[in-house]
Write a protein that holds these residues in place. Structure first.
Motif, PDB file in Angstrom:
ATOM      1  N   ILE A 135     -57.182  39.519  51.923  1.00 54.97           N
ATOM      2  CA  ILE A 135     -56.457  38.438  52.594  1.00 54.97           C
ATOM      3  C   ILE A 135     -56.921  38.395  54.056  1.00 54.97           C
ATOM      4  O   ILE A 135     -57.021  39.435  54.708  1.00 54.97           O
ATOM      5  N   ALA A 136     -57.211  37.192  54.532  1.00 51.65           N
ATOM      6  CA  ALA A 136     -57.676  37.036  55.918  1.00 51.65           C
ATOM      7  C   ALA A 136     -56.735  36.110  56.678  1.00 51.65           C
ATOM      8  O   ALA A 136     -56.236  35.120  56.115  1.00 51.65           O
ATOM      9  N   PHE A 137     -56.485  36.442  57.924  1.00 51.61           N
ATOM     10  CA  PHE A 137     -55.661  35.604  58.800  1.00 51.61           C
ATOM     11  C   PHE A 137     -56.494  35.182  59.997  1.00 51.61           C
ATOM     12  O   PHE A 137     -57.132  36.009  60.654  1.00 51.61           O
ATOM     13  N   ASN A 138     -56.472  33.877  60.283  1.00 48.15           N
ATOM     14  CA  ASN A 138     -57.126  33.347  61.474  1.00 48.15           C
ATOM     15  C   ASN A 138     -56.059  33.031  62.513  1.00 48.15           C
ATOM     16  O   ASN A 138     -55.255  32.117  62.340  1.00 48.15           O
ATOM     17  N   GLY A 139     -56.048  33.792  63.597  1.00 45.59           N
ATOM     18  CA  GLY A 139     -55.027  33.634  64.635  1.00 45.59           C
ATOM     19  C   GLY A 139     -55.301  32.508  65.620  1.00 45.59           C
ATOM     20  O   GLY A 139     -54.537  32.321  66.570  1.00 45.59           O
ATOM     21  N   SER A 140     -56.380  31.747  65.413  1.00 46.43           N
ATOM     22  CA  SER A 140     -56.700  30.684  66.374  1.00 46.43           C
ATOM     23  C   SER A 140     -55.709  29.527  66.305  1.00 46.43           C
ATOM     24  O   SER A 140     -55.192  29.192  65.249  1.00 46.43           O
ATOM     25  N   SER A 141     -55.509  28.884  67.472  1.00 43.76           N
ATOM     26  CA  SER A 141     -54.709  27.662  67.534  1.00 43.76           C
ATOM     27  C   SER A 141     -55.524  26.476  67.042  1.00 43.76           C
ATOM     28  O   SER A 141     -55.014  25.375  66.900  1.00 43.76           O
ATOM     29  N   GLU A 146     -58.595  35.105  50.216  1.00 44.61           N
ATOM     30  CA  GLU A 146     -57.692  34.018  50.644  1.00 44.61           C
ATOM     31  C   GLU A 146     -57.688  33.982  52.167  1.00 44.61           C
ATOM     32  O   GLU A 146     -57.660  35.030  52.809  1.00 44.61           O
ATOM     33  N   LEU A 147     -57.739  32.773  52.718  1.00 42.46           N
ATOM     34  CA  LEU A 147     -57.692  32.618  54.176  1.00 42.46           C
ATOM     35  C   LEU A 147     -56.435  31.864  54.579  1.00 42.46           C
ATOM     36  O   LEU A 147     -56.178  30.765  54.090  1.00 42.46           O
ATOM     37  N   VAL A 148     -55.658  32.483  55.467  1.00 42.93           N
ATOM     38  CA  VAL A 148     -54.482  31.828  56.044  1.00 42.93           C
ATOM     39  C   VAL A 148     -54.805  31.498  57.493  1.00 42.93           C
ATOM     40  O   VAL A 148     -55.189  32.380  58.271  1.00 42.93           O
ATOM     41  N   GLN A 149     -54.669  30.224  57.857  1.00 46.55           N
ATOM     42  CA  GLN A 149     -54.916  29.829  59.252  1.00 46.55           C
ATOM     43  C   GLN A 149     -53.565  29.586  59.931  1.00 46.55           C
ATOM     44  O   GLN A 149     -52.759  28.773  59.466  1.00 46.55           O
ATOM     45  N   LEU A 150     -53.339  30.307  61.019  1.00 44.73           N
ATOM     46  CA  LEU A 150     -52.025  30.265  61.679  1.00 44.73           C
ATOM     47  C   LEU A 150     -51.859  29.062  62.605  1.00 44.73           C
ATOM     48  O   LEU A 150     -50.765  28.842  63.129  1.00 44.73           O
ATOM     49  N   VAL A 177     -46.370  39.518  54.952  1.00 41.42           N
ATOM     50  CA  VAL A 177     -46.238  40.956  54.634  1.00 41.42           C
ATOM     51  C   VAL A 177     -46.549  41.158  53.155  1.00 41.42           C
ATOM     52  O   VAL A 177     -47.312  42.050  52.777  1.00 41.42           O
ATOM     53  N   GLN A 178     -45.985  40.289  52.325  1.00 43.43           N
ATOM     54  CA  GLN A 178     -46.191  40.388  50.881  1.00 43.43           C
ATOM     55  C   GLN A 178     -47.669  40.216  50.520  1.00 43.43           C
ATOM     56  O   GLN A 178     -48.209  40.967  49.702  1.00 43.43           O
ATOM     57  N   LYS A 179     -48.315  39.248  51.144  1.00 43.63           N
ATOM     58  CA  LYS A 179     -49.753  39.038  50.877  1.00 43.63           C
ATOM     59  C   LYS A 179     -50.557  40.278  51.272  1.00 43.63           C
ATOM     60  O   LYS A 179     -51.506  40.669  50.592  1.00 43.63           O
ATOM     61  N   MET A 180     -50.174  40.899  52.371  1.00 45.66           N
ATOM     62  CA  MET A 180     -50.888  42.112  52.820  1.00 45.66           C
ATOM     63  C   MET A 180     -50.651  43.272  51.858  1.00 45.66           C
ATOM     64  O   MET A 180     -51.567  44.034  51.546  1.00 45.66           O
ATOM     65  N   ILE A 181     -49.410  43.391  51.367  1.00 46.51           N
ATOM     66  CA  ILE A 181     -49.092  44.470  50.414  1.00 46.51           C
ATOM     67  C   ILE A 181     -49.951  44.321  49.156  1.00 46.51           C
ATOM     68  O   ILE A 181     -50.455  45.301  48.607  1.00 46.51           O
ATOM     69  N   GLU A 182     -50.112  43.076  48.707  1.00 45.26           N
ATOM     70  CA  GLU A 182     -50.827  42.828  47.448  1.00 45.26           C
ATOM     71  C   GLU A 182     -52.352  42.945  47.584  1.00 45.26           C
ATOM     72  O   GLU A 182     -53.057  43.043  46.577  1.00 45.26           O
ATOM     73  N   ALA A 183     -52.862  42.945  48.814  1.00 46.00           N
ATOM     74  CA  ALA A 183     -54.319  42.940  49.015  1.00 46.00           C
ATOM     75  C   ALA A 183     -54.879  44.361  49.113  1.00 46.00           C
ATOM     76  O   ALA A 183     -54.187  45.310  49.476  1.00 46.00           O
ATOM     77  N   ASP A 184     -56.186  44.465  48.791  1.00 49.41           N
ATOM     78  CA  ASP A 184     -56.905  45.731  48.986  1.00 49.41           C
ATOM     79  C   ASP A 184     -57.511  45.780  50.383  1.00 49.41           C
ATOM     80  O   ASP A 184     -57.804  46.857  50.903  1.00 49.41           O
ATOM     81  N   GLY A 185     -57.750  44.608  50.958  1.00 49.21           N
ATOM     82  CA  GLY A 185     -58.334  44.542  52.293  1.00 49.21           C
ATOM     83  C   GLY A 185     -57.683  43.447  53.118  1.00 49.21           C
ATOM     84  O   GLY A 185     -57.230  42.435  52.570  1.00 49.21           O
ATOM     85  N   ILE A 186     -57.641  43.671  54.433  1.00 46.32           N
ATOM     86  CA  ILE A 186     -57.025  42.707  55.353  1.00 46.32           C
ATOM     87  C   ILE A 186     -58.003  42.416  56.492  1.00 46.32           C
ATOM     88  O   ILE A 186     -58.490  43.339  57.141  1.00 46.32           O
ATOM     89  N   ILE A 187     -58.292  41.127  56.697  1.00 44.66           N
ATOM     90  CA  ILE A 187     -59.113  40.715  57.846  1.00 44.66           C
ATOM     91  C   ILE A 187     -58.200  40.005  58.834  1.00 44.66           C
ATOM     92  O   ILE A 187     -57.447  39.104  58.448  1.00 44.66           O
TER      93      ILE A 187
END
Ligand SMILES: Cc1cc2nc3c(=O)[nH]c(=O)nc-3n(C[C@H](O)[C@H](O)[C@H](O)COP(=O)(O)O)c2cc1C
Length: 196
Positions: A4-10, A35-39, A72-82
């Protein structure tokens, strides 16, 4: 296997997203789901220091009016976090910092939920502040007992306007090598049963 990846950019689909997507492309080619989540556009509050997560120990933050518990749930379910961020005044964005503060505290309150997952920081910068930002994100992974793979350079891409990072050849190659090392590590860890 999932990352799971999170993009912290505005700025949605900007330089940080381009760099992250390059890593995800390699992971997908290696057979790892991504999966990519853009914040961008989300309101994410910082930790209010109530420590309720330490009393309930229910893997949730007491603040329920944003998406942090879903993350949090997505992070728990993932093997890797970006975790990716552009540099704002030599640091990550407030949104990514808020995500780290709240998910990190919930994880610690619940016996280190992210322990031995693989973590990688990805940073977009115009000129300066890339390394402090990279280091700060890695501090989250390391205190969470996560495993951090390296690349052929530190995971920073250079650019100002949307799309500029595509011209940073070495930065893009660094993302390719990061993806390969992350995939290698996740597969190695997956072959052994994770002992917590
Ligand atoms: C509020 C703000 C602060 C910034 N601060 C810095 C900085 O300290 N150093 C720098 O090199 N670039 C800085 N930049 C430029 C961004 O890091 C750069 O444009 C980056 O590629 C943006 O990535 P994005 O397209 O994913 O948002 C700043 C940009 C903004 C909007």
């Amino acid at each position: 296997m999932k990352v799971i990846a999170f993009n912290g950019s505005s700025r949605k689909d900007g330089n940080t997203a381009i760099l992250i997507k390059r890593v995800l492309q390699v992971l997908e080619a290696e057979g790892i789901q991504t999966e990519l989540v853009q914040l961008a556009g989300e309101q994410i509050r910082g930790c209010n220091a109530c420590r309720t997560c330490y009393t309930t120990k229910n893997k949730r933050c007491v603040i329920e009016d944003d998406n942090v518990n879903a993350y949090v749930q997505k992070m728990i379910e993932a093997d890797g976090i970006i975790l990716g961020s552009p540099v704002y005044f030599s640091m990550m964005t407030p949104e990514l910092m808020a995500l780290i503060d709240r998910t990190g505290y919930v994880a610690r309150a619940n016996k280190h939920l992210f322990k031995r997952k693989v973590g990688a920081a990805v940073v977009a910068v115009r000129r300066a502040g890339g390394i402090p930002t990279f280091d700060a994100i890695n501090h989250f992974f390391l205190i969470s007992q996560m495993i951090v793979p390296g690349s052929s350079y530190w995971n920073v891409g250079f650019g100002l306007k949307k799309g500029d990072v595509e011209s940073d050849e070495e930065g893009m190659k660094t993302m390719d090598d990061l993806g390969k090392n992350m995939a290698w590590l996740i597969k190695k860890l997956k072959t052994k049963k994770r002992k917590t």
